[in-house]
Structures are given as structure tokens and as C-alpha cells.
Design a protein around this motif. Structure first.
Motif: not given
Ligand code: CUA
Length: 338
Positions: A281-301
Motif C-alpha cells: 500500500l505504501r512506500l518508506g514505511a507508511g510515509m507515501l502512497p505506492n505508485d510509479r511516480r512516487t517510486l521514482a521520486r523516492w529513488i532519486a531523492s
């Protein structure tokens, strides 16, 4: 004038609405989703109700003492002082102590019988390592930051820590329990019916303590069994149509040194297991919604989003590579339609 009246009324209601909103929701101990947490909620309401009654009585007596002239001699009578000042508190507190100690057995799951499944959960800075165990206590498969359980069945959680003291707390399912390095603490949970409950680390464990949350997803038992079978057997298979480029970028960038994706050479154990990361459901241990755009943002920064975490940012990854690896990770979802 009318507008002002409505605004003032609404304004007066705001604090009440704010207070009541705490009584429900995915992370409220007052909205229990299982028997262990329900017991805590019952004790809370009994203690709150009792305290409110005693508060009202004491305030009435105080008012009588201040405003009750000239006839307030009864307030200093021996019977009231001994009865209200000694006997009453001793009886009330002793009864509450005996009752809460007896109910504590339910909260701790003393009479729960053997659990249907055991899950080891390890607190890390700042995420949750989740390992499902077989009957012999061996690890079947790992996931992270999300726990799936069968609704209506007893689950035993083995709580450990890899670094500092964390505290596992899913208020709708159970009381909080510390995760202490070198120790295994056992916690029982049981979700009444399918649904999502949110948990949060409840012991300060470093800079990103507040960003250490998790989801507990209770599923119908048959659905859970299917999910477990898929986790147990299937290596990660990206959905059809996802270019192989993303997988290559993931491996070339060295992500496999810290992350595991079963079925690929990536077998690192420092960071979260990403085998089926797209299904969470989420990325970063509950921080963010899990979708493609957020994944890219997460990896970059990631170091801007969650400073201090062990994962480095990858700001120099070419745009297309970033998009490809995000698409690859997003596709790692055995439940997604092909
Ligand atoms: Cu982990 Cu606070």
C-alpha cells in the motif's frame, strides 16, 4: 448576522469534532478491531467514566464548601472525612486494581491457545522487517512494512530489534510492546474481520522515528492462504509488457547489495525485501502512497524525503533509467491484473 452566527457555532463545535475524531479511524485504540484491543478500550472507558463521576462528586463537594454557607458543618463530619477520604479511595482503587489485573490476561492473550501463524517482526532504522515463519520456526519468505494476517485467527508476533529500542504499536489490534535488541517479545493479535489497521513505532528511535509506520491488512482466511502460497512459491515476476530495462537498471545500479528480489541476482539483506514491492500500500514505511511516480521520486531523492535513512539518493540516474526502474518495481505485484 446569520453568517456570523453559523461561523461562531461551527467554531465552537470544532474542538468537540477534533476530540471525537480521535475515537475512530485506522489508528485509534478507541476503535478496536480485535479482542485484545477491545479489552483495552473497555478498561479505558470504565476508568474514564469512573474518573468523571468522582470528579463531579469532588467538584460538588468543593462548591458546597465554598458557597454552602452558613450550613456546611456536615462537610467536616468524621463520617464524611473517614468514609470519603479513606474508605472510598481504598475500596475503589483496590477493586479497579483487581479488575484491571484480571482483564490484563485477555490483553496479553494468556488463554488464546496456539497461534495459526507466527510472524517475526524486526524493528530497523526506520522500517519493519517482516518474516513469515513455518511450523518449525524457519523463515518462509520476507516482506517489509506491511503485515498480512488471516481475519479471525490467532497470530503470534515475535518482536525483535536490529539496532535500538523500537516499540510495535497497532492500536486497533493490541497494546504497544517494545522491540529490544537481543530479546524476543511475543505479542498476540487477532483481527475480527478483513480490513486495514495502521501501526506506528511508539518509542523514539532516531531522527525518522515519526516516519516509521506500517499497515496490518487482515484478509479473509482463504484469500490470505492464496496470498501466502504466492509469496512462498512465486519468484518476482514483473507484469507482462514491462520492459526488461528496469530490472537491468536495478541490478546495474547496485540496488541488489541491500535489497532482495527473489528470482533475480539481487539478494541483499540490509534493506527491505522488494520481491513484491508493487503490491504494498505504501512506500518508506507508511510515509507515501505506492505508485510509479512516487517510486521514482523516492529513488532519486530519498535523502530529501527521509533524511538519515541508510538508502542513498540516486540523483544522477538518467531520467529514462529512473522511469524504467520505477516501472519495474511497480510491476512486482503478483496480484495485479496481467
Ligand atoms: Cu522505531 Cu521509533
Amino acid at each position: 448576522m446569520t453568517t456570523v452566527g453559523i461561523s461562531a457555532g461551527t467554531f465552537a463545535l470544532l474542538p468537540a469534532a477534533a476530540l471525537l475524531s480521535a475515537c475512530a479511524g485506522v489508528q485509534s485504540a478507541l476503535d478496536p478491531a480485535g479482542p485484545h484491543a477491545r479489552e483495552t478500550a473497555v478498561i479505558t472507558w470504565v476508568l474514564f467514566g469512573g474518573a468523571a463521576v468522582i470528579f463531579a462528586v469532588v467538584m460538588s463537594l468543593s462548591a458546597a464548601a465554598v458557597f454552602g454557607r452558613p450550613r456546611r458543618d456536615w462537610l467536616s463530619s468524621r463520617a464524611l472525612v473517614i468514609g470519603g477520604g479513606i474508605v472510598c479511595p481504598v475500596v475503589v482503587l483496590a477493586a479497579l486494581l483487581a479488575w484491571t489485573l484480571q482483564r490484563a490476561g485477555v490483553i496479553l492473550g494468556d488463554d488464546d491457545g496456539p497461534p495459526a501463524i507466527r510472524i517475526r517482526i524486526t524493528g530497523e532504522q526506520w522500517w519493519w522487517r517482516v518474516q513469515y515463519l513455518d511450523a518449525g520456526g524457519r523463515i518462509e519468505f520476507a516482506t517489509a512494512n506491511e503485515i498480512r494476517v488471516p481475519a479471525g485467527e490467532q497470530v503470534e508476533l515475535l518482536l525483535e530489534s536490529a539496532d535500538v529500542i523500537h516499540s510495535f504499536w497497532v492500536p486497533r489490534l493490541a497494546g504497544k510492546l517494545d522491540m529490544i535488541p537481543g530479546r524476543v517479545n511475543r505479542l498476540r493479535i487477532l483481527a475480527d474481520r478483513p480490513g486495514v489497521s495502521r501501526g506506528q513505532c511508539a518509542e523514539y528511535c532516531g531522527g525518522q522515528h515519526a516516519a516509521m509506520a506500517l499497515d496490518v491488512i487482515a484478509q479473509a482466511p482463504a484469500e490470505f492462504t492464496r496470498w501466502r502460497e504466492v509469496q512462498r512459491r512465486a519468484p518476482a515476476a514483473p507484469a507482462a509488457g514491462v520492459p526488461a530495462r528496469g530490472r537491468q537498471v536495478f541490478l546495474d545500479a547496485g540496488c541488489g547489495a541491500c535489497h532482495t528480489i527473489r528470482g533475480t541476482p539481487a539478494a541483499g539483506l540490509r534493506g527491505p525485501d522488494l520481491t513484491h514491492v508493487g503490491s504494498r500500500l505504501r512506500l518508506g514505511a507508511g510515509m507515501l502512497p505506492n505508485d510509479r511516480r512516487t517510486l521514482a521520486r523516492w529513488i532519486a531523492s530519498v535523502q530529501d524525503i527521509k533524511p538519515g535513512s541508510l538508502m542513498p539518493s540516486f540523483p544522477d540516474l538518467p531520467r529514462q533509467d529512473l522511469a524504467a526502474v520505477a516501472a519495474y518495481l511497480d510491476s512486482l505485484d503478483p496480484g495485479a491484473a496481467p
